[in-house]
Design a protein around this motif. Structure first.
Motif, PDB file in Angstrom:
ATOM      1  N   ASN A   1       0.833  -1.193   0.000  1.00  8.15           N
ATOM      2  CA  ASN A   1       0.000   0.000   0.000  1.00  8.15           C
ATOM      3  C   ASN A   1       0.873   1.249   0.000  1.00  8.15           C
ATOM      4  OD1 ASN A   1      -2.164  -1.680   0.109  1.00  8.15           O
ATOM      5  ND2 ASN A   1      -2.696  -1.286   2.236  1.00  8.15           N
ATOM      6  N   ARG A   2       0.462   2.233  -0.793  1.00  4.79           N
ATOM      7  CA  ARG A   2       1.171   3.501  -0.845  1.00  4.79           C
ATOM      8  C   ARG A   2       0.173   4.610  -0.553  1.00  4.79           C
ATOM      9  NH1 ARG A   2       5.590   3.241  -5.784  1.00  4.79           N
ATOM     10  NH2 ARG A   2       6.504   1.233  -5.212  1.00  4.79           N
ATOM     11  N   SER A   3       0.565   5.560   0.273  1.00  2.72           N
ATOM     12  CA  SER A   3      -0.341   6.634   0.656  1.00  2.72           C
ATOM     13  C   SER A   3       0.261   7.991   0.312  1.00  2.72           C
ATOM     14  CB  SER A   3      -0.667   6.568   2.147  1.00  2.72           C
ATOM     15  OG  SER A   3       0.503   6.755   2.924  1.00  2.72           O
ATOM     16  N   PHE A   4      -0.641   8.940   0.015  1.00  3.75           N
ATOM     17  CA  PHE A   4      -0.248  10.306  -0.323  1.00  3.75           C
ATOM     18  C   PHE A   4      -1.030  11.249   0.570  1.00  3.75           C
ATOM     19  CE2 PHE A   4      -0.636  14.246  -2.739  1.00  3.75           C
ATOM     20  CZ  PHE A   4       0.681  14.475  -3.107  1.00  3.75           C
ATOM     21  N   ASP A   5      -0.333  12.134   1.255  1.00  2.96           N
ATOM     22  CA  ASP A   5      -0.962  13.034   2.206  1.00  2.96           C
ATOM     23  C   ASP A   5      -1.687  14.150   1.461  1.00  2.96           C
ATOM     24  OD1 ASP A   5      -1.679  14.647   4.318  1.00  2.96           O
ATOM     25  OD2 ASP A   5       0.193  14.313   5.401  1.00  2.96           O
ATOM     26  N   LEU A   6      -2.980  14.324   1.748  1.00  2.00           N
ATOM     27  CA  LEU A   6      -3.770  15.349   1.080  1.00  2.00           C
ATOM     28  C   LEU A   6      -3.375  16.764   1.487  1.00  2.00           C
ATOM     29  CD1 LEU A   6      -7.349  13.775   1.112  1.00  2.00           C
ATOM     30  CD2 LEU A   6      -5.789  14.020  -0.818  1.00  2.00           C
ATOM     31  N   ALA A   7      -2.656  16.890   2.579  1.00  2.00           N
ATOM     32  CA  ALA A   7      -2.200  18.218   2.991  1.00  2.00           C
ATOM     33  C   ALA A   7      -1.301  18.845   1.932  1.00  2.00           C
ATOM     34  CB  ALA A   7      -1.463  18.129   4.329  1.00  2.00           C
ATOM     35  N   ASP A   8      -0.655  17.999   1.133  1.00  2.00           N
ATOM     36  CA  ASP A   8       0.207  18.507   0.057  1.00  2.00           C
ATOM     37  C   ASP A   8      -0.596  19.089  -1.096  1.00  2.00           C
ATOM     38  OD1 ASP A   8       2.428  17.660   1.494  1.00  2.00           O
ATOM     39  OD2 ASP A   8       2.427  15.679   0.558  1.00  2.00           O
ATOM     40  N   LEU A   9      -1.922  18.875  -1.101  1.00  2.00           N
ATOM     41  CA  LEU A   9      -2.782  19.371  -2.167  1.00  2.00           C
ATOM     42  C   LEU A   9      -3.758  20.423  -1.648  1.00  2.00           C
ATOM     43  CD1 LEU A   9      -3.654  16.001  -3.963  1.00  2.00           C
ATOM     44  CD2 LEU A   9      -1.954  17.691  -4.658  1.00  2.00           C
ATOM     45  N   GLU A  10      -3.392  21.122  -0.597  1.00  2.00           N
ATOM     46  CA  GLU A  10      -4.268  22.109   0.044  1.00  2.00           C
ATOM     47  C   GLU A  10      -4.837  23.109  -0.966  1.00  2.00           C
ATOM     48  OE1 GLU A  10      -6.485  24.034   2.668  1.00  2.00           O
ATOM     49  OE2 GLU A  10      -5.288  22.282   3.211  1.00  2.00           O
ATOM     50  N   GLY A  11      -6.172  23.299  -0.905  1.00  5.28           N
ATOM     51  CA  GLY A  11      -6.827  24.279  -1.756  1.00  5.28           C
ATOM     52  C   GLY A  11      -7.185  23.781  -3.134  1.00  5.28           C
ATOM     53  N   VAL A  12      -6.963  22.503  -3.422  1.00  2.60           N
ATOM     54  CA  VAL A  12      -7.259  21.947  -4.742  1.00  2.60           C
ATOM     55  C   VAL A  12      -8.722  21.526  -4.821  1.00  2.60           C
ATOM     56  CG1 VAL A  12      -6.760  20.063  -6.342  1.00  2.60           C
ATOM     57  CG2 VAL A  12      -4.892  21.187  -5.124  1.00  2.60           C
ATOM     58  N   THR A  13      -9.342  21.818  -5.957  1.00  2.00           N
ATOM     59  CA  THR A  13     -10.713  21.383  -6.223  1.00  2.00           C
ATOM     60  C   THR A  13     -10.709  20.498  -7.465  1.00  2.00           C
ATOM     61  OG1 THR A  13     -11.669  23.394  -5.272  1.00  2.00           O
ATOM     62  CG2 THR A  13     -13.068  22.103  -6.765  1.00  2.00           C
ATOM     63  N   VAL A  14     -11.372  19.349  -7.361  1.00  2.00           N
ATOM     64  CA  VAL A  14     -11.435  18.401  -8.473  1.00  2.00           C
ATOM     65  C   VAL A  14     -12.891  18.092  -8.773  1.00  2.00           C
ATOM     66  CG1 VAL A  14     -10.806  16.104  -9.303  1.00  2.00           C
ATOM     67  CG2 VAL A  14      -9.215  17.374  -7.842  1.00  2.00           C
ATOM     68  N   ASP A  15     -13.249  18.157 -10.041  1.00  2.00           N
ATOM     69  CA  ASP A  15     -14.562  17.700 -10.484  1.00  2.00           C
ATOM     70  C   ASP A  15     -14.391  16.992 -11.822  1.00  2.00           C
ATOM     71  OD1 ASP A  15     -14.204  19.724 -12.341  1.00  2.00           O
ATOM     72  OD2 ASP A  15     -15.535  21.124 -11.317  1.00  2.00           O
ATOM     73  N   LYS A  16     -15.499  16.548 -12.400  1.00  2.00           N
ATOM     74  CA  LYS A  16     -15.368  15.753 -13.628  1.00  2.00           C
ATOM     75  C   LYS A  16     -14.804  16.572 -14.788  1.00  2.00           C
ATOM     76  CE  LYS A  16     -20.261  16.386 -14.832  1.00  2.00           C
ATOM     77  NZ  LYS A  16     -21.542  15.674 -15.079  1.00  2.00           N
ATOM     78  N   GLU A  17     -15.088  17.871 -14.833  1.00  2.00           N
ATOM     79  CA  GLU A  17     -14.567  18.709 -15.912  1.00  2.00           C
ATOM     80  C   GLU A  17     -13.059  18.895 -15.809  1.00  2.00           C
ATOM     81  OE1 GLU A  17     -17.243  19.551 -14.121  1.00  2.00           O
ATOM     82  OE2 GLU A  17     -18.828  19.308 -15.631  1.00  2.00           O
ATOM     83  N   SER A  18     -12.596  19.257 -14.620  1.00  2.00           N
ATOM     84  CA  SER A  18     -11.162  19.488 -14.449  1.00  2.00           C
ATOM     85  C   SER A  18     -10.377  18.191 -14.599  1.00  2.00           C
ATOM     86  CB  SER A  18     -10.877  20.122 -13.086  1.00  2.00           C
ATOM     87  OG  SER A  18     -11.297  19.271 -12.029  1.00  2.00           O
ATOM     88  N   LEU A  19     -10.924  17.078 -14.058  1.00  2.00           N
ATOM     89  CA  LEU A  19     -10.237  15.798 -14.195  1.00  2.00           C
ATOM     90  C   LEU A  19     -10.166  15.375 -15.653  1.00  2.00           C
ATOM     91  CD1 LEU A  19      -8.890  13.440 -12.744  1.00  2.00           C
ATOM     92  CD2 LEU A  19     -11.139  12.382 -12.478  1.00  2.00           C
ATOM     93  N   GLY A  20     -11.227  15.631 -16.394  1.00  2.00           N
ATOM     94  CA  GLY A  20     -11.228  15.315 -17.823  1.00  2.00           C
ATOM     95  C   GLY A  20     -10.168  16.089 -18.578  1.00  2.00           C
ATOM     96  N   ARG A  21     -10.006  17.372 -18.224  1.00  2.00           N
ATOM     97  CA  ARG A  21      -8.973  18.185 -18.876  1.00  2.00           C
ATOM     98  C   ARG A  21      -7.583  17.667 -18.555  1.00  2.00           C
ATOM     99  NH1 ARG A  21     -12.474  22.422 -17.241  1.00  2.00           N
ATOM    100  NH2 ARG A  21     -11.151  22.835 -15.420  1.00  2.00           N
ATOM    101  N   TRP A  22      -7.359  17.278 -17.305  1.00  2.00           N
ATOM    102  CA  TRP A  22      -6.038  16.741 -16.918  1.00  2.00           C
ATOM    103  C   TRP A  22      -5.737  15.452 -17.676  1.00  2.00           C
ATOM    104  CZ3 TRP A  22      -6.970  17.183 -10.903  1.00  2.00           C
ATOM    105  CH2 TRP A  22      -6.946  18.547 -10.555  1.00  2.00           C
ATOM    106  N   ILE A  23      -6.727  14.586 -17.765  1.00  2.00           N
ATOM    107  CA  ILE A  23      -6.508  13.311 -18.455  1.00  2.00           C
ATOM    108  C   ILE A  23      -6.265  13.537 -19.945  1.00  2.00           C
ATOM    109  CG2 ILE A  23      -7.587  11.124 -19.118  1.00  2.00           C
ATOM    110  CD1 ILE A  23      -8.968  11.110 -16.400  1.00  2.00           C
ATOM    111  N   ASP A  24      -7.020  14.457 -20.547  1.00  2.00           N
ATOM    112  CA  ASP A  24      -6.792  14.777 -21.964  1.00  2.00           C
ATOM    113  C   ASP A  24      -5.374  15.297 -22.184  1.00  2.00           C
ATOM    114  OD1 ASP A  24      -9.195  13.987 -23.012  1.00  2.00           O
ATOM    115  OD2 ASP A  24     -10.134  15.952 -22.876  1.00  2.00           O
ATOM    116  N   GLY A  25      -4.913  16.149 -21.263  1.00  2.00           N
ATOM    117  CA  GLY A  25      -3.543  16.650 -21.363  1.00  2.00           C
ATOM    118  C   GLY A  25      -2.524  15.543 -21.237  1.00  2.00           C
ATOM    119  N   GLY A  26      -2.782  14.607 -20.319  1.00  2.00           N
ATOM    120  CA  GLY A  26      -1.872  13.468 -20.161  1.00  2.00           C
ATOM    121  C   GLY A  26      -1.830  12.600 -21.401  1.00  2.00           C
TER     122      GLY A  26
END
Length: 263
Positions: free
Chosen positions: A133-158
């Motif tokens: 198991n690998r874990s990532f602390d959400l404190a490192d992503l403070e102030g981030v908002t994710v929804d289906k539109e933004s996630l879709g844009r990130w995936i398209d960019g990837g």
């Protein structure tokens, strides 16, 4: 006058031609690295096109149903905020497998119980890789908002980056690997040549090693394209290469005075 062969004919004549093996050893120069680069670049084209097609299928057919399940997530004060009933599951519609679970009350110990690929708890993102198991602390992503539109844009960019970089990286990696193999088979070839009293310089034997690898590279391309798994392929590939290397050196057995033409 001896027959000469341009490098682009090598993928055909490498399978059987004694005059071709003689031409490679006696007339070609260097270690045939340019030929090897062109060979692996062409060999990767079918699989590169297939990879591109799979990514397009994922983007247009598989991804939209997944994105529709993504709720609006905010990370405030190092904790996840989501206006959904928890535990909330994102499921693959095709396999009905759970891909993501969002549960503020869950801990890392709950990962296996929830049977998911990714677990998002109150303050961590947990995934499983190679049974650890690998874990990532959400404190490192403070102030981030994710929804289906933004996630879709990130995936398209990837996907754009993958399409741009995947093919050249695959070619460079494959060329480096095959070059290293040719150097190793060059040493094996020298042993074979000495046993035959064929006084070929290392550069000539290394070139013949590249030619001996050609059938293996072409066969492997077809196997990958049609998703055929051959048990102990590495051993079979080794045997095929050695057999072709032996035949190529044997074709040059009568030539004892070849100049070392460098790298």
């Amino acid at each position: 006058m001896k027959q000469t062969f341009p490098f682009w004919q090598a993928p055909y004549f490498a399978w059987f031609s004694k005059p071709f093996y003689q031409d490679v050893a006696q007339r070609w120069r260097g270690l045939a690295l340019t030929y090897l680069l062109v060979l692996v670049a062409v060999a990767w084209l079918p699989n590169a096109f297939r990879l591109n097609g799979r990514m397009e299928t994922f983007r247009t057919q598989d991804l939209p149903p997944l994105l529709e399940q993504v709720p609006r997530l905010e990370i405030l004060n190092g904790e996840i905020q989501a206006d959904v009933k928890m535990p909330y599951r994102i499921v693959d519609p095709k396999s009905n497998e759970t891909l993501v679970v969002i549960d503020k009350n869950a801990t890392e110990e709950d990962f296996d119980r929830l049977n998911t690929a990714i677990l998002i708890t109150k303050d961590k993102i947990i995934s499983n890789r190679n049974s650890f198991n690998r874990s990532f602390d959400l404190a490192d992503l403070e102030g981030v908002t994710v929804d289906k539109e933004s996630l879709g844009r990130w995936i398209d960019g990837g996907i754009v980056w993958i399409r741009t970089l995947a093919y050249p990286l695959l070619v460079i990696n494959s060329w480096s690997y095959r070059f290293f193999q040719a150097l190793i088979f060059g040493v094996i070839g020298l042993i074979i040549a000495n046993s035959m009293q064929a006084k070929l310089p290392y550069a000539a034997v290394a070139r013949l090693s590249v030619i001996a690898l050609t059938p293996v590279i072409l066969i492997r391309t077809l196997l990958n394209f049609f998703s055929i798994n051959v048990p102990l392929w590495w051993l079979l590939a080794f045997v095929i290469t050695v057999v072709y290397l032996y035949q190529a050196i044997k074709a040059n057995q009568g030539y004892s005075e070849l100049e070392d033409d460098g790298v």
